[in-house]
Design a protein around this motif. Sequence first.
Motif, mmCIF file in Angstrom:
data_model
loop_
_atom_site.group_PDB
_atom_site.id
_atom_site.type_symbol
_atom_site.label_atom_id
_atom_site.label_comp_id
_atom_site.label_asym_id
_atom_site.label_seq_id
_atom_site.Cartn_x
_atom_site.Cartn_y
_atom_site.Cartn_z
ATOM 1 N N TYR A 189 0.840 -1.182 0.000
ATOM 2 C CA TYR A 189 0.000 0.000 0.000
ATOM 3 C C TYR A 189 0.884 1.244 0.000
ATOM 4 C CZ TYR A 189 -4.470 -2.350 0.611
ATOM 5 O OH TYR A 189 -5.606 -3.097 0.401
ATOM 6 N N GLN A 224 0.845 5.431 0.740
ATOM 7 C CA GLN A 224 0.092 6.466 1.450
ATOM 8 C C GLN A 224 0.780 7.814 1.308
ATOM 9 O OE1 GLN A 224 -0.049 6.183 5.771
ATOM 10 N NE2 GLN A 224 -2.090 7.080 5.828
ATOM 11 N N GLY A 260 -1.774 12.995 4.527
ATOM 12 C CA GLY A 260 -3.157 13.443 4.613
ATOM 13 C C GLY A 260 -4.159 12.531 3.924
ATOM 14 N N LYS A 261 -3.695 11.431 3.405
ATOM 15 C CA LYS A 261 -4.576 10.485 2.693
ATOM 16 C C LYS A 261 -4.528 9.110 3.353
ATOM 17 C CE LYS A 261 -5.596 13.333 -0.711
ATOM 18 N NZ LYS A 261 -6.997 13.804 -0.947
ATOM 19 N N GLY A 262 -5.534 8.307 3.053
ATOM 20 C CA GLY A 262 -5.481 6.933 3.500
ATOM 21 C C GLY A 262 -4.623 6.098 2.559
ATOM 22 N N PRO A 263 -4.131 4.954 3.023
ATOM 23 C CA PRO A 263 -3.342 4.077 2.159
ATOM 24 C C PRO A 263 -4.182 3.581 0.979
ATOM 25 C CG PRO A 263 -3.144 3.435 4.474
ATOM 26 C CD PRO A 263 -4.258 4.429 4.381
ATOM 27 N N ARG A 266 -12.773 14.621 9.942
ATOM 28 C CA ARG A 266 -11.351 14.535 9.616
ATOM 29 C C ARG A 266 -10.468 14.940 10.796
ATOM 30 N NH1 ARG A 266 -9.166 14.477 4.699
ATOM 31 N NH2 ARG A 266 -7.441 13.621 5.921
ATOM 32 N N TYR A 267 -10.903 15.956 11.545
ATOM 33 C CA TYR A 267 -10.102 16.457 12.665
ATOM 34 C C TYR A 267 -11.019 16.689 13.866
ATOM 35 C CZ TYR A 267 -6.875 17.390 8.858
ATOM 36 O OH TYR A 267 -6.070 17.255 7.759
ATOM 37 N N LEU A 312 0.122 0.373 10.984
ATOM 38 C CA LEU A 312 -1.329 0.268 11.095
ATOM 39 C C LEU A 312 -1.673 -0.894 12.016
ATOM 40 C CD1 LEU A 312 -2.042 0.582 7.280
ATOM 41 C CD2 LEU A 312 -2.450 2.336 8.992
ATOM 42 N N MET A 351 -4.264 8.875 14.547
ATOM 43 C CA MET A 351 -5.073 8.898 13.346
ATOM 44 C C MET A 351 -5.792 7.557 13.233
ATOM 45 S SD MET A 351 -4.458 9.879 9.393
ATOM 46 C CE MET A 351 -3.791 8.411 8.663
ATOM 47 N N LEU A 399 -8.125 5.077 10.906
ATOM 48 C CA LEU A 399 -8.455 4.754 9.526
ATOM 49 C C LEU A 399 -9.537 3.687 9.470
ATOM 50 C CD1 LEU A 399 -4.841 4.609 8.129
ATOM 51 C CD2 LEU A 399 -6.621 6.100 7.235
ATOM 52 N N PHE A 431 -9.342 2.169 1.928
ATOM 53 C CA PHE A 431 -9.278 2.986 3.125
ATOM 54 C C PHE A 431 -9.971 4.338 2.933
ATOM 55 C CE2 PHE A 431 -6.494 0.891 6.135
ATOM 56 C CZ PHE A 431 -5.824 -0.032 5.357
ATOM 57 N N GLY A 432 -10.488 4.856 4.024
ATOM 58 C CA GLY A 432 -10.901 6.250 4.067
ATOM 59 C C GLY A 432 -9.687 7.144 4.241
ATOM 60 N N GLU A 433 -9.919 8.442 4.329
ATOM 61 C CA GLU A 433 -8.803 9.381 4.407
ATOM 62 C C GLU A 433 -8.324 9.624 5.830
ATOM 63 O OE1 GLU A 433 -8.777 11.758 0.308
ATOM 64 O OE2 GLU A 433 -9.607 12.885 2.015
ATOM 65 N N GLY A 434 -8.980 9.037 6.785
ATOM 66 C CA GLY A 434 -8.496 9.114 8.156
ATOM 67 C C GLY A 434 -9.171 10.191 8.981
ATOM 68 N N TRP A 451 -8.215 12.415 12.326
ATOM 69 C CA TRP A 451 -7.167 12.781 13.291
ATOM 70 C C TRP A 451 -7.842 13.167 14.608
ATOM 71 C CZ3 TRP A 451 -1.992 12.432 12.427
ATOM 72 C CH2 TRP A 451 -1.573 12.275 11.103
#
Lengths: 112, 116
Positions: A36, A38, A41-44, B9-10, B43, B88, B90, B107-110, B112
Amino acid sequence: QQQVKQSPQSLIVQKGGISIINCAYENTAFDYFPWYQQFPGKGPALLIAIRPDVSEKKEGRFTISFNKSAKQFSLHIMDSQPGDSATYFCAAAISGNTPLVFGKGTRLSVIA
Amino acid sequence: DVKVTQSSRYLVKRTGEKVFLECVQDMDHENMFWYRQDPGLGLRLIYFSYDVKMKEKGDIPEGYSVSREKKERFSLILESASTNQTSMYLCASKGMPGTGRGNTIYFGEGSWLTVV
């Protein structure tokens, strides 16, 4: 117990060079090995994956080499570009509904 | 394209607060996951679910719970947030094995989360 060991933790490569990231696993039941990528600021996101019935898989500049007897697999990035700068995670799983087990990641920086 | 959406997101929360992290996927995937990402630790799997109302503990479930009332939605709950849960988070989803890219996790963008 860390089931997938990834090295190095960080890597700096000159533009045009080859980036190599290595992973080793312990569980011989693993039969799916993805990498993966990454960006900050983005997901993997899935980059490339291999199964143990082949020793190598290539997609563009990215190649996975797989050594079943040594329980190791590696990612090679040919002609590395600044846009390849990201964190790379190897992973492993037993096909089915089992979750992926991830390595700790490698932060790659490609400098011009 | 598969879309995994994490609504927050945050977030900044206080110690002891109850925190909800929401995740929605639009691909009718059976499997959903919550990971935590920390520098140098990679992860780590908190919980996963392979069907509605089903849940399984991952590697680090302590201090967390999850809820999956609908197939597309998987929520992570911190019952009483602590500073060591600053991280973070995910969310991810995966289809059934043997179906197209059934092994691919999306995956989503996470999210924080900072706990103060």
